[in-house]
Design a protein around this motif. Structure first.
Motif, short mmCIF file in Angstrom:
data_model
loop_
_atom_site.label_atom_id
_atom_site.label_comp_id
_atom_site.label_asym_id
_atom_site.label_seq_id
_atom_site.Cartn_x
_atom_site.Cartn_y
_atom_site.Cartn_z
N MET A 1 -1.28 6.54 -6.35
CA MET A 1 -2.72 6.87 -6.17
C MET A 1 -3.01 8.41 -6.22
O MET A 1 -3.97 8.93 -6.69
N GLN A 2 -1.93 9.04 -5.61
CA GLN A 2 -2.10 10.57 -5.47
C GLN A 2 -1.91 10.98 -6.83
O GLN A 2 -2.74 12.14 -7.39
N GLY B 1 -6.26 12.78 -0.10
CA GLY B 1 -5.48 11.73 1.03
C GLY B 1 -6.73 11.10 1.49
O GLY B 1 -6.42 9.93 2.11
N PHE C 1 0.90 -1.17 0.06
CA PHE C 1 0.18 -0.06 -0.16
C PHE C 1 1.08 1.11 0.00
O PHE C 1 0.88 2.16 -0.69
N ASN C 2 1.84 1.31 1.07
CA ASN C 2 2.63 2.46 0.85
C ASN C 2 3.34 2.76 -0.27
O ASN C 2 3.76 3.87 -0.54
N ILE D 1 -7.70 7.84 -0.20
CA ILE D 1 -6.37 6.89 -0.13
C ILE D 1 -6.60 6.21 1.18
O ILE D 1 -6.63 4.92 1.09
N TRP E 1 -7.85 2.02 2.06
CA TRP E 1 -7.15 1.16 2.85
C TRP E 1 -8.28 0.35 3.80
O TRP E 1 -8.31 -0.63 4.11
N ASN F 1 2.55 2.15 -3.22
CA ASN F 1 1.74 2.65 -4.16
C ASN F 1 1.11 4.19 -3.80
O ASN F 1 0.20 4.52 -4.62
N LYS F 2 1.27 4.47 -2.64
CA LYS F 2 0.70 5.71 -2.57
C LYS F 2 1.08 6.98 -3.58
O LYS F 2 -0.02 7.78 -3.88
#
Length: 178
Positions: free
Chosen positions: A33-34, A40, A26-27, A43, A47, A29-30
């Motif tokens: 996604m942004q 925020g 997840f981290n 996102i 999660w 790919n942040k």
């Protein structure tokens, strides 16, 4: 890190012991996604939705890897159409999913509804291959999720769909980004 191409039967793909944790995937790919325009809050809600929908019996990291493969985590992803003419919408681009094309700043319910639809769809694919939390079952189910049918001897046989789909998702499970 670039993607490695995998093909052949499920045994030729990376074992689960090599997959990264959900948090690590997840981290990693942040930023992607942004870049889609997700807020925020969007996102964080992705999660939450993944954690909630994993209760349906699908691993968090598998749900999230499908999300990244299908929509790059873009909550406002455009609706597409499969070869049968059915709309495939939402974060997991599946038949029957709600979609919110071009929209961001969605509610938790809206985001969870997209993830739930895709997770339910994938759960049925898992059931078609024994409903086990094993790499073999998951990789075959991924092939079916993308193409609707499976050549168990070559999971890169897309049968008209994305040939590299299972390989791409396997790379995402290893923590790689594109």
């Amino acid at each position: 890190m670039g993607f490695t191409h995998y093909s052949g039967p499920a045994s030729s793909f990376p074992p689960m012991s090599q997959w990264k944790s959900f948090e690590d995937i997840f981290n990693a790919n942040k930023p992607a996604m942004q870049q889609t325009g997700d807020t925020g809050e969007d996102i964080g809600r992705i999660w939450n939705a993944v954690v909630e929908c994993a209760k349906l019996g699908v691993e968090e990291r598998v749900i999230f890897a499908i999300i990244m493969q299908e929509s790059t985590g873009n909550v406002g992803v455009q609706t597409t159409y499969n070869n049968d003419g059915h709309s495939t919408a939402g974060l997991m681009q599946c038949d029957g999913s709600p979609g919110f094309p071009g929209k961001h700043g969605l509610s938790q319910d809206q985001i969870t509804s997209m993830v739930r639809a895709g997770t339910n769809h994938f759960k049925q694919n898992l059931k078609d291959f024994g409903n086990a939390d094993t790499a073999e079952c998951i990789y075959k189910a991924l092939r079916e999720y993308n193409s609707g049918s499976v050549n168990e001897n070559d999971l890169s046989d897309g049968r008209g769909a994305t040939a590299s789909y299972v390989s791409d998702v396997a790379n995402r499970l290893l923590g790689r980004t594109n």
